[in-house]
Write a protein that holds these residues in place. Structure first.
Motif, mmCIF file in Angstrom:
data_model
loop_
_atom_site.group_PDB
_atom_site.id
_atom_site.type_symbol
_atom_site.label_atom_id
_atom_site.label_comp_id
_atom_site.label_asym_id
_atom_site.label_seq_id
_atom_site.Cartn_x
_atom_site.Cartn_y
_atom_site.Cartn_z
ATOM 1 N N TYR A 47 0.611 -1.295 -0.047
ATOM 2 C CA TYR A 47 -0.075 -0.045 0.136
ATOM 3 C C TYR A 47 1.068 1.182 0.087
ATOM 4 O O TYR A 47 1.818 1.227 0.769
ATOM 5 N N PRO A 48 0.622 2.392 -0.706
ATOM 6 C CA PRO A 48 -0.717 2.804 -1.391
ATOM 7 C C PRO A 48 -0.901 2.220 -2.988
ATOM 8 O O PRO A 48 -1.636 2.545 -3.638
ATOM 9 N N THR A 49 0.270 1.635 -3.499
ATOM 10 C CA THR A 49 0.297 0.912 -4.967
ATOM 11 C C THR A 49 -0.901 -0.103 -4.812
ATOM 12 O O THR A 49 -1.798 -0.083 -5.722
ATOM 13 N N ALA A 50 -0.685 -1.069 -3.805
ATOM 14 C CA ALA A 50 -1.949 -1.934 -3.787
ATOM 15 C C ALA A 50 -3.072 -1.399 -3.224
ATOM 16 O O ALA A 50 -3.043 -0.707 -2.103
ATOM 17 N N VAL A 101 -5.034 8.151 -6.673
ATOM 18 C CA VAL A 101 -6.594 8.647 -6.417
ATOM 19 C C VAL A 101 -7.070 8.341 -5.008
ATOM 20 O O VAL A 101 -7.595 8.924 -4.403
ATOM 21 N N HIS A 102 -6.822 6.746 -5.030
ATOM 22 C CA HIS A 102 -7.652 6.238 -3.751
ATOM 23 C C HIS A 102 -6.548 6.442 -2.670
ATOM 24 O O HIS A 102 -5.321 6.077 -2.645
ATOM 25 N N SER A 103 -7.204 6.366 -1.536
ATOM 26 C CA SER A 103 -6.207 6.149 -0.180
ATOM 27 C C SER A 103 -7.245 5.927 0.993
ATOM 28 O O SER A 103 -8.306 5.473 0.884
ATOM 29 N N VAL A 104 -6.541 5.778 2.110
ATOM 30 C CA VAL A 104 -7.090 5.266 3.408
ATOM 31 C C VAL A 104 -8.528 6.319 3.583
ATOM 32 O O VAL A 104 -9.703 5.842 3.895
ATOM 33 N N SER A 105 -8.336 7.767 3.157
ATOM 34 C CA SER A 105 -9.658 8.653 3.202
ATOM 35 C C SER A 105 -10.663 8.342 2.403
ATOM 36 O O SER A 105 -11.830 8.415 2.773
ATOM 37 N N THR A 106 -10.245 8.085 1.332
ATOM 38 C CA THR A 106 -11.289 7.717 0.196
ATOM 39 C C THR A 106 -12.058 6.232 0.673
ATOM 40 O O THR A 106 -13.075 6.114 0.377
ATOM 41 N N HIS A 107 -11.361 5.461 1.125
ATOM 42 C CA HIS A 107 -11.753 4.214 1.752
ATOM 43 C C HIS A 107 -12.906 4.512 2.766
ATOM 44 O O HIS A 107 -13.924 3.605 2.862
ATOM 45 N N VAL A 108 -12.521 5.221 3.681
ATOM 46 C CA VAL A 108 -13.481 5.356 4.936
ATOM 47 C C VAL A 108 -14.721 6.040 4.270
ATOM 48 O O VAL A 108 -15.789 5.732 4.740
ATOM 49 N N VAL A 109 -14.625 6.977 3.253
ATOM 50 C CA VAL A 109 -15.780 7.590 2.703
ATOM 51 C C VAL A 109 -16.526 6.307 2.063
ATOM 52 O O VAL A 109 -17.960 6.446 2.261
ATOM 53 N N LEU A 110 -15.955 5.584 1.420
ATOM 54 C CA LEU A 110 -17.016 4.266 0.901
ATOM 55 C C LEU A 110 -17.324 3.479 1.825
ATOM 56 O O LEU A 110 -18.457 2.968 1.842
ATOM 57 N N ILE A 111 -16.856 3.203 2.917
ATOM 58 C CA ILE A 111 -17.269 2.338 4.194
ATOM 59 C C ILE A 111 -18.511 3.009 4.764
ATOM 60 O O ILE A 111 -19.674 2.580 4.854
ATOM 61 N N HIS A 112 -18.458 4.468 4.730
ATOM 62 C CA HIS A 112 -20.137 5.313 5.143
ATOM 63 C C HIS A 112 -20.881 4.833 3.738
ATOM 64 O O HIS A 112 -22.048 4.587 4.404
ATOM 65 N N ARG A 113 -20.361 4.918 2.832
ATOM 66 C CA ARG A 113 -21.565 4.549 1.626
ATOM 67 C C ARG A 113 -22.044 3.256 1.964
ATOM 68 O O ARG A 113 -23.248 2.951 1.492
ATOM 69 N N TRP A 114 -21.301 2.249 2.239
ATOM 70 C CA TRP A 114 -21.701 0.920 2.370
ATOM 71 C C TRP A 114 -22.527 0.779 3.489
ATOM 72 O O TRP A 114 -23.611 0.255 3.402
ATOM 73 N N LEU A 115 -22.445 1.682 4.508
ATOM 74 C CA LEU A 115 -23.369 1.640 5.721
ATOM 75 C C LEU A 115 -24.492 2.293 5.152
ATOM 76 O O LEU A 115 -25.506 1.784 5.662
#
Length: 127
Positions: free
Chosen positions: A59-62, A108-122
């Motif tokens: 990470y952050p490549t993977a 483009v993607h990062s931990v912060s964008t992943h957290v945003v997606l987690i909120h969207r999944w919820l």
């Protein structure tokens, strides 16, 4: 809070800006980011809890994908949340895996964008 490994500076700054406790741990040969006291939307059996994200060594490549919740979340109306059947041992607890995937774009993607997606999944899980 434990910080067994470091994340990129931008990630640590965005995590600190969330205003919730977080830590990085190594467990079972994997690296994990644990977000604690995470608020959950109305409609779940818990109002707060912890979310784990597996951080690959490259990470952050993977990319990141999925999220793991403790305690396990369920809808108050009894409807099933899809792709949440598996349990994952992390840090001595059984976490609920939410199997969610997307196309990772390095830079483009990062931990912060992943957290945003987690909120969207919820949010999607309660609609």
């Amino acid at each position: 809070m434990r910080h067994d490994f470091s994340l990129p500076e931008e990630d640590e700054e965005s995590l600190n800006a969330l205003g919730i406790p977080w830590e990085t741990i190594r467990d079972g040969g994997n690296q994990w980011l644990l977000l604690h006291e995470m608020p959950f939307r109305e409609g779940f059996n818990h109002r707060t809890g912890s979310v784990a994200v597996q951080i690959p060594p490259s990470y952050p490549t993977a990319g990141l994908d999925m999220a793991y919740f403790f305690p396990h979340l369920a809808r108050l109306d009894g409807k099933t949340i899809g792709q949440t059947q598996c349990k994952q041992p992390i840090d001595g607890k059984q976490w609920q895996r939410w199997s969610r995937h997307y196309s990772w774009v390095p830079g483009v993607h990062s931990v912060s964008t992943h957290v945003v997606l987690i909120h969207r999944w919820l949010e999607a899980a309660t609609n």
